[in-house]
Design a protein around this motif. Sequence first.
Motif, PDB file in Angstrom:
ATOM      1  N   ASP A 162       2.248  -1.128  14.359  1.00 28.46           N
ATOM      2  CA  ASP A 162       0.424  -1.367  14.247  1.00 28.46           C
ATOM      3  C   ASP A 162      -0.280  -0.404  13.666  1.00 28.46           C
ATOM      4  N   ILE A 163      -0.328   0.694  14.057  1.00 23.26           N
ATOM      5  CA  ILE A 163      -0.893   1.874  13.532  1.00 23.26           C
ATOM      6  C   ILE A 163      -0.574   2.085  12.028  1.00 23.26           C
ATOM      7  N   LEU A 164       0.438   1.948  11.628  1.00 23.01           N
ATOM      8  CA  LEU A 164       0.777   2.206  10.205  1.00 23.01           C
ATOM      9  C   LEU A 164       0.353   1.046   9.661  1.00 23.01           C
ATOM     10  N   GLU A 165       0.767  -0.319   9.945  1.00 24.67           N
ATOM     11  CA  GLU A 165       0.086  -1.502   9.312  1.00 24.67           C
ATOM     12  C   GLU A 165      -1.283  -1.344   9.201  1.00 24.67           C
ATOM     13  N   GLU A 166      -1.918  -0.985  10.334  1.00 26.41           N
ATOM     14  CA  GLU A 166      -3.510  -1.134  10.135  1.00 26.41           C
ATOM     15  C   GLU A 166      -3.976  -0.310   9.080  1.00 26.41           C
ATOM     16  N   HIS A 167      -3.472   0.962   8.852  1.00 24.91           N
ATOM     17  CA  HIS A 167      -3.891   1.831   7.888  1.00 24.91           C
ATOM     18  C   HIS A 167      -3.554   1.343   6.220  1.00 24.91           C
ATOM     19  N   ARG A 168      -2.434   0.748   6.344  1.00 27.73           N
ATOM     20  CA  ARG A 168      -1.858   0.236   5.043  1.00 27.73           C
ATOM     21  C   ARG A 168      -2.998  -0.263   3.949  1.00 27.73           C
ATOM     22  N   PRO A 169      -3.710  -1.306   4.374  1.00 27.55           N
ATOM     23  CA  PRO A 169      -4.800  -1.708   3.504  1.00 27.55           C
ATOM     24  C   PRO A 169      -5.842  -0.767   2.933  1.00 27.55           C
ATOM     25  N   THR A 170      -6.002   0.317   3.551  1.00 26.48           N
ATOM     26  CA  THR A 170      -7.038   1.213   3.249  1.00 26.48           C
ATOM     27  C   THR A 170      -6.556   2.691   2.613  1.00 26.48           C
TER      28      THR A 170
END
Length: 408
Positions: free
Chosen positions: A160-168
């Motif tokens: 989730d941490i990695l997914e959260e920062h993919r769009p930005t």
Amino acid sequence: MHIKSITIKDKRFDLSDGAGSDATHTTPQYAYAVCCLHTDTAVTGVGLAFTLGAGNDLVCRAIEYLAAPLAGREIEELMSDFGAVYRKMVDSPSFRWLGPHKGVVHLALAAVVNACYDLWAKSRQVPLWQLLLDLTPGQLVATLDLSYMEDVLTREQAVDILEEHRPTRQSREQVLATGYKGYDTSVGWFNFSDEKIVSGTKKAMDGGFTALKLKVGSDDPSRDIRRARLIRETAGSEATIMVDANQKWNVPEALDICRKLGEINPFWIEEPTHPDDVIGHQTIARSIAPLKVATGEHIPNKVIFKNFFQAKALDFCQVDAVRVGGISEFLTISLLSRKMGIPVVPHVGDMGQIHQHLVLFNHIGMGHEHLFLEHIPHLKQYFVHPAEVSGAYYQVPQEPGSSSDLKE
């Protein structure tokens, strides 16, 4: 690309004129225990563990034991579930007894693990930072061993941490154009004269460095205070100054001297006491606030880092990929640091070669703050592709791999 054979090298480099010295390690010899994974092609994976010379041969022997099961493995297949492979190596019953997860065996593990990631990046013909960014969150987390982390970081939370920062990511990819900011450790070694500290500080600032580090921990604390004032006066009030005691003080000494060093407004005070003393660091951190504590150079594994984070015993995490169990454990600790709001500013036993890749990934892939990365140039001439620092910024490496290849 299959691993066909494994060789180990014991590489040691003498330093001169007081370089590398600190309050605890006064006559260092920089050394690497090197794991080389030879394949059925011309490509070789190279992994480093850092020591100070004596005992480097013991780490090399441990690499032989740990790396042997990798012979015959295909690199993509190996790395597709590397977290399980890692755990099998780190928890091998007889070797685990020698740690667990610390000391000679864990240093050897770092070299083996780092060689695997280096080979993986070379096999895909990309630099390590690019390899890590190319992986999906699930693929990256599959290379990690999150055992003993479940109370604070589950596999799902890591993804989730990695997914959260993919769009930005795009907002942080500017670092690929500017490079990653460095700070200079080589101005303030413990055995340097006052005159050499002054001249080194001026030279570093002329080269663009605005962040510098001074070694402290003298038997006579007044020497530390004098030298701290000297570097502050030379660098000016706007410069970022860190001081590093390299574990020299007991807790009462640390409390007394840290308060005195506070007059130069240090950005952090590093390794103020024994690296295993979580409660001691907690006491110091609480007592000297708002001054901040940095540590991690000698913290051996993710479990001890977890305890430091839980105790709020540090303000900056200085995990080192050539001391903990390699890149895999470094990334695990970086994810845990991100979850708990602790900045990662690595110690660079590798002279910044591997860490220049890892901080790029930490910033772009996890959203870690772009602070700076330690710069120590003393072994630059021995690397095939040395870390390049220009205007105080690490230039983004472009060659395939982790920049770990040493010249013959």
